[in-house]
Scaffold this active site. Structure first.
Site, short mmCIF file in Angstrom:
data_model
loop_
_atom_site.label_atom_id
_atom_site.label_comp_id
_atom_site.label_asym_id
_atom_site.label_seq_id
_atom_site.Cartn_x
_atom_site.Cartn_y
_atom_site.Cartn_z
N ASP A 212 0.18 -8.05 -2.27
CA ASP A 212 1.05 -7.29 -3.15
C ASP A 212 0.17 -6.16 -3.65
O ASP A 212 -0.74 -6.39 -4.46
CB ASP A 212 1.53 -8.16 -4.33
CG ASP A 212 2.47 -7.39 -5.24
OD1 ASP A 212 2.20 -6.20 -5.50
OD2 ASP A 212 3.46 -7.97 -5.69
N HIS A 213 0.41 -4.96 -3.14
CA HIS A 213 -0.58 -3.91 -3.39
C HIS A 213 -0.72 -3.57 -4.88
O HIS A 213 -1.74 -3.01 -5.29
CB HIS A 213 -0.31 -2.66 -2.54
CG HIS A 213 0.75 -1.76 -3.07
ND1 HIS A 213 2.09 -2.00 -2.89
CD2 HIS A 213 0.68 -0.61 -3.77
CE1 HIS A 213 2.78 -1.05 -3.46
NE2 HIS A 213 1.95 -0.18 -4.01
N HIS A 275 6.19 -6.87 -7.21
CA HIS A 275 5.34 -6.08 -8.11
C HIS A 275 5.63 -6.37 -9.59
O HIS A 275 4.73 -6.57 -10.39
CB HIS A 275 5.54 -4.58 -7.88
CG HIS A 275 5.36 -4.16 -6.45
ND1 HIS A 275 4.50 -4.79 -5.59
CD2 HIS A 275 5.94 -3.16 -5.73
CE1 HIS A 275 4.56 -4.19 -4.41
NE2 HIS A 275 5.42 -3.20 -4.47
C1 BG6 Z 1 6.41 -0.62 -2.21
C2 BG6 Z 1 7.91 -0.49 -2.11
O1 BG6 Z 1 6.04 -1.97 -2.16
O2 BG6 Z 1 5.98 -0.06 -3.42
C3 BG6 Z 1 8.33 0.97 -2.22
O3 BG6 Z 1 8.34 -1.02 -0.86
C4 BG6 Z 1 7.76 1.59 -3.46
O4 BG6 Z 1 9.72 1.09 -2.21
C5 BG6 Z 1 6.26 1.32 -3.56
O5 BG6 Z 1 8.00 2.98 -3.43
C6 BG6 Z 1 5.71 1.76 -4.88
O6 BG6 Z 1 4.33 1.69 -4.81
P1 BG6 Z 1 3.43 2.67 -5.68
O7 BG6 Z 1 2.04 2.21 -5.40
O8 BG6 Z 1 3.73 4.05 -5.20
O9 BG6 Z 1 3.89 2.46 -7.08
#
Ligand code: BG6
Length: 535
Positions: A212-213, A275
């Site tokens: 989960d980045h 997230h």
């Molecule tokens: C991803 C989603 O996991 O996270 C995207 O699939 C979203 O829809 C993105 O835009 C948001 O990531 P960040 O790092 O730009 O907040």
């Protein structure tokens, strides 16, 4: 469902109390790791080009990769190693955090290899094995190996099965062979449980890294450091002092080129289930006994287990979904969601969700957690706000002014990274007038450099076998256990509204109603409109 309570994992680096999230120094590889091979399934894809390869390159540039490493890209199209290297060079040039430096590239580029393959065909795995044997050579028996599934989820099962039957997943080398599984991990509780079983046919839980980045973002890790490395906040971090919590993930972008995926998923699956619930866990969890993967994840799971289940009545009153109509974002006219490429013209998929959740435990009972996520909102901001209760006595009210605003702690995850605390201060002058002012910490001002990319941190942790920042089997299942009843209600209830909102707004009025009803309001900070508009 596993409920491992063992401490840490073999070979897992310890994190010192001064550096509990293991930042720069401990991101370096463990001492005994000399060789690592990263196999990327889906090497022609967007994720590989935009995130994985630039992150691996930066790790190489900063000296975080082991002395001897190799990267093997796997995808369907036929191409030579040279062509693959050229493509990856362009990707790093375009998306790399630190730009491309020729010396590093000559070291990095020469370690890139490519094998074409059909993931459904067992013969492809035989060819992959040959490629791995070639690059690992004599170090085969001691090399750490990371398989990265950067492929659409529909390909997970067959790839896992083939990794297992070909012997490439080798459970007997569980201490040095690992797999990273990208999100979405399932689309509901049932499919996540099935996927967990499929993963476990090929790998033991300790080999599995569900990414989960958000957990790789510096400011997300800072939530824990902020809470646990400072003595002054933890005593206030509970129902006695906290009035409510808000978590907002607002994006100005739409669905871009991902219409086909998004139209099936919706923002609840895309952002809230993973997230946002991760953010909620980090804010809500108890202090772990130790800073190890298992202790931290045990505490996060307890938060998820304590989420008050969404019964039908709760979904009706405490959840609102919306979909963007056309509008203006950052000065540009943008089309309605239904006119986005690859989106069904009659789609009822939600691009916005707001909900009120409760964590039913001693720390948080009765404290609402308001969550909202939306695409095409008026500002890009991810933030957590902890609103504290008002002071018990309105002493200064007597001096002509209304009650001071309550204290609010704002943890800004992006785009500005920092933390601020809003306090009331006396406005200069002869009266007792109170103005809110901010005590602020800004990441860029205090630390200079832009923080590392989330994928850098997560990749090196996965290579090192540290799963603290990855979701455990039971964690994803408990998250789905909370979310799935909402989907079920939407699926089975006729006339359950999807409220339209203007692109470039803060979402539909229905979202305001959820919070206004409790005598509170969303913190709508950012450029553009400040109120949602149903139409
Ligand atoms: C991803 C989603 O996991 O996270 C995207 O699939 C979203 O829809 C993105 O835009 C948001 O990531 P960040 O790092 O730009 O907040």
């Amino acid at each position: 469902m596993s409920n491992e309570s063992s401490e840490g994992m073999p070979g897992q680096p310890d994190r010192s109390p001064e550096d509990p999230t293991g930042s720069r120094a401990s991101r370096r590889v463990t001492h005994d790791m000399k060789h690592a091979t990263v196999v990327i399934f889906g090497a022609s894809g967007d994720l590989c080009q935009r995130k994985l390869m630039p992150a691996l390159y930066t790790l190489c540039q900063e000296g975080f990769l082991p002395e001897d490493f190799a990267i093997v890209g796997v995808a369907r199209s036929q191409k030579s190693d040279e062509v693959f290297r050229e493509e990856m060079r362009a990707a790093v040039q375009e998306h790399g955090r630190l730009g491309l430096d020729e010396q590093t590239w000559s070291r990095f580029g020469s370690r890139l290899h490519y094998r074409s393959g059909d993931l459904a065909d067992p013969a492809s795995y035989e060819r992959l094995r040959e490629a791995i044997d070639e690059v690992e050579g004599e170090r085969r028996s001691e090399s750490v190996r990371l398989y990265y599934l950067a492929i659409p989820p529909s390909w997970f099962p067959v790839t896992l099965q083939n990794l297992s039957t070909s012997g490439l997943s080798t459970k007997e080398h569980a201490d040095r062979v690992r797999v990273v599984v990208e999100k979405p991990f399932g689309e509901d509780l049932e499919s996540a449980a099935v996927l967990n079983r499929q993963v476990h046919e090929a790998f033991e839980e300790r080999q599995v890294f569900r990414i989960d980045h958000y957990l790789g973002k510096e400011t997300v890790q800072n939530i824990l450091v902020f809470r646990l490395a400072n003595g002054i906040f933890e005593p206030l971090w509970n129902r006695r002092y906290v009035d409510h919590v808000q978590i907002t993930v607002a994006e100005t972008i739409g669905v871009e080129s991902r219409g086909a995926y998004f139209d099936k998923a919706g923002i609840m699956r895309d952002i809230v289930q993973n997230h946002m619930l991760q953010l909620l866990c980090l804010v809500g969890m108890e202090v772990p006994a130790r800073f190890t993967a298992e202790h931290v994840r045990n505490e996060k799971v307890k938060v998820l287990m304590s989420l008050s289940p969404m019964r039908e009545e709760d979904v009706k009153t405490s959840v609102a979904r919306g979909q963007y109509a056309e509008g203006e974002v950052d000065g540009q006219r943008v089309p309605a969601y239904r006119y986005e490429p690859s989106v069904d013209a009659r789609s009822s998929t939600e691009t916005f969700v707001a909900l009120r959740a409760f964590v039913d435990n001693w720390r948080w009972a009765g404290v609402p957690f308001y969550l909202r996520a939306g695409k095409r909102m008026c500002a890009r901001t991810t933030e957590i706000t902890i609103s504290f209760k008002k002071p018990p006595l309105a002493l200064f009210k007597l001096a002509h002014e209304s009650l001071p605003d309550p204290n609010v702690l704002i943890m800004q995850i992006q785009p500005e990274e920092g933390i601020s605390l809003r306090v009331g201060s006396k406005r200069p002058g002869s009266r007792f007038a109170i103005d809110p002012v901010e005590l602020a910490f800004n990441y860029a001002t205090s630390f200079g450099d832009a923080p590392p990319e989330a994928y850098e941190r997560l990749l090196i942790d996965a290579i090192n076998g540290d799963s603290t920042l990855f979701a455990r089997e039971d964690e994803v299942e408990y998250a789905w256990r909370f979310i799935s009843p909402i989907h079920e209600f939407w699926r089975t209830t006729e006339h359950c509204p999807v409220h339209p909102y203007w692109a470039g707004s803060w979402g539909p009025d229905a979202a305001d109603r959820i919070i206004n009803r409790d005598g509170r309001a969303w913190r709508n900070e950012g450029p553009g409109k400040t109120a949602g508009t149903d139409h």
